[in-house]
Design a protein around this motif. Sequence first.
Motif, mmCIF file in Angstrom:
data_model
loop_
_atom_site.group_PDB
_atom_site.id
_atom_site.type_symbol
_atom_site.label_atom_id
_atom_site.label_comp_id
_atom_site.label_asym_id
_atom_site.label_seq_id
_atom_site.Cartn_x
_atom_site.Cartn_y
_atom_site.Cartn_z
ATOM 1 N N UNK A 1 -12.483 -5.926 -5.360
ATOM 2 C CA UNK A 1 -11.084 -5.484 -5.384
ATOM 3 C C UNK A 1 -11.035 -4.038 -5.882
ATOM 4 N N UNK A 2 -11.245 -3.115 -4.967
ATOM 5 C CA UNK A 2 -11.217 -1.700 -5.301
ATOM 6 C C UNK A 2 -9.780 -1.204 -5.179
ATOM 7 N N UNK A 3 -9.135 -1.050 -6.314
ATOM 8 C CA UNK A 3 -7.717 -0.706 -6.349
ATOM 9 C C UNK A 3 -7.409 0.563 -5.568
ATOM 10 N N UNK A 4 -8.283 1.554 -5.690
ATOM 11 C CA UNK A 4 -8.005 2.857 -5.079
ATOM 12 C C UNK A 4 -7.961 2.804 -3.558
ATOM 13 N N UNK A 5 -8.726 1.900 -2.960
ATOM 14 C CA UNK A 5 -8.723 1.782 -1.497
ATOM 15 C C UNK A 5 -7.889 0.611 -1.006
ATOM 16 N N UNK A 6 -7.815 -0.451 -1.789
ATOM 17 C CA UNK A 6 -7.014 -1.608 -1.391
ATOM 18 C C UNK A 6 -5.554 -1.199 -1.205
ATOM 19 N N UNK A 7 -5.102 -0.301 -2.073
ATOM 20 C CA UNK A 7 -3.717 0.154 -1.978
ATOM 21 C C UNK A 7 -3.411 1.006 -0.766
ATOM 22 N N UNK B 1 -0.294 0.995 -21.173
ATOM 23 C CA UNK B 1 -1.546 1.746 -21.187
ATOM 24 C C UNK B 1 -2.324 1.573 -19.896
ATOM 25 N N UNK B 2 -2.404 0.338 -19.389
ATOM 26 C CA UNK B 2 -3.124 0.067 -18.143
ATOM 27 C C UNK B 2 -2.491 0.834 -16.988
ATOM 28 N N UNK B 3 -1.176 0.716 -16.844
ATOM 29 C CA UNK B 3 -0.488 1.340 -15.717
ATOM 30 C C UNK B 3 -0.444 2.856 -15.830
ATOM 31 N N UNK B 4 -0.348 3.353 -17.037
ATOM 32 C CA UNK B 4 -0.314 4.802 -17.218
ATOM 33 C C UNK B 4 -1.680 5.419 -16.919
ATOM 34 N N UNK B 5 -2.754 4.689 -17.262
ATOM 35 C CA UNK B 5 -4.100 5.212 -17.038
ATOM 36 C C UNK B 5 -4.420 5.364 -15.550
ATOM 37 N N UNK B 6 -3.876 4.476 -14.720
ATOM 38 C CA UNK B 6 -4.189 4.548 -13.281
ATOM 39 C C UNK B 6 -3.012 5.081 -12.468
ATOM 40 N N UNK B 7 -2.052 5.671 -13.112
ATOM 41 C CA UNK B 7 -0.825 6.095 -12.439
ATOM 42 C C UNK B 7 -1.080 7.095 -11.319
ATOM 43 N N UNK B 8 -2.043 7.984 -11.504
ATOM 44 C CA UNK B 8 -2.330 8.984 -10.474
ATOM 45 C C UNK B 8 -2.739 8.341 -9.152
ATOM 46 N N UNK B 9 -3.291 7.126 -9.233
ATOM 47 C CA UNK B 9 -3.699 6.420 -8.018
ATOM 48 C C UNK B 9 -2.503 5.877 -7.261
ATOM 49 N N UNK C 1 -7.738 -6.079 -14.442
ATOM 50 C CA UNK C 1 -8.867 -5.308 -14.952
ATOM 51 C C UNK C 1 -9.367 -4.282 -13.939
ATOM 52 N N UNK C 2 -9.173 -4.553 -12.631
ATOM 53 C CA UNK C 2 -9.719 -3.627 -11.621
ATOM 54 C C UNK C 2 -8.941 -2.315 -11.568
ATOM 55 N N UNK C 3 -7.781 -2.261 -12.200
ATOM 56 C CA UNK C 3 -7.016 -1.019 -12.212
ATOM 57 C C UNK C 3 -7.706 0.050 -13.056
ATOM 58 N N UNK C 4 -8.493 -0.387 -14.050
ATOM 59 C CA UNK C 4 -9.114 0.570 -14.964
ATOM 60 C C UNK C 4 -10.630 0.426 -15.071
#
Length: 317
Positions: A189-195, A235-243, A176-179
């Motif tokens: 769990x901030x996906x954008x910075x954790x990665x 849909x989940x992975x495509x929505x956050x793909x730019x990250x 859920x944190x991906x979107x």
Amino acid sequence: SDYWAPHWTNQQEYGIPFKTKSETAREIGYVWDAYDIDKVIKKCHDNDIRVIGRVVCFNDSLAAEHFPKRAITDASGNVVRFSNEGNNPFLSPYNSENWDYLIDIALEGVEHGIDEIQFDYVRFPAGSTKNKAKPYYGEEGQTPTKAEAVNRFLQEARIRIQDTYGIPVSADIFGIVLTSPLDAGIIGQDFTTLGMTGVDSCCPMLYPSLYALGTMLAGHVFKTPDKEPYLIVYSVLNECRATYVQPGFTAMRPYLQAFTASYIGKGNYIEYGYREINSQIKAIHDVGIKEFILWDPKFSYPQGKYDGNMSVQTDWN
């Protein structure tokens, strides 16, 4: 190539199943001699099986009970219990003693020849507290955010394990944190910075059954997400793909659902066999991700190539 591997698991709630040297674990009474870890790892390696050491982190109620000063407390120092975590206490991700405890166990696994360390439950508790107690993490404006605490732990683990010994470190996170930035903020769990912490890979749990009935993604309403394994994972992975396609971002290795989620109620789920599992693999391939881990708590997987090579474009058309 596609990635699939079994796990050596350190699930603190059930003990550490080999003779660990960890004084903390021994003091709690976690240690039980279930198997000879060296023999198990050798057998895996002899059969070309990569061994991942999964270490459960802060969702450790026994350690939190035993070491109340290392648990999440209220402003008066009273241990807080969390309703969504079985009314149990939770180790504080801010506490460096907890970091040392978890990293030391992981390093012991490395000494025995484990190929990768995977940290699970690298998060804060979800949901409300028992008796409406309010967790206290420090003075507002002077305390790092929850995400900063989680990321700092992962960076410390990366430095002491991955950078020092060349053993990859990975992190499990909620899908859920991906979107949903709101959910990410609650559990840290901030996906954008954790990665960007330098860990080798990130393993979001993308089980369709975990998504709420009526979830909306990319303009599509998933009335019963469990019934649309391809489309919801895509849909989940495509929505956050730019990250996750950014230079320097960690590799993505999603957990995919390989079990039937009958517990979500009649009419809300389907039986998960080879087709349903493979359709999720096709979804990750269609967004450019090649690695994955299958999860079934019963460790029973249907026979198949698991290559994502099928005609599914949406679901059940």
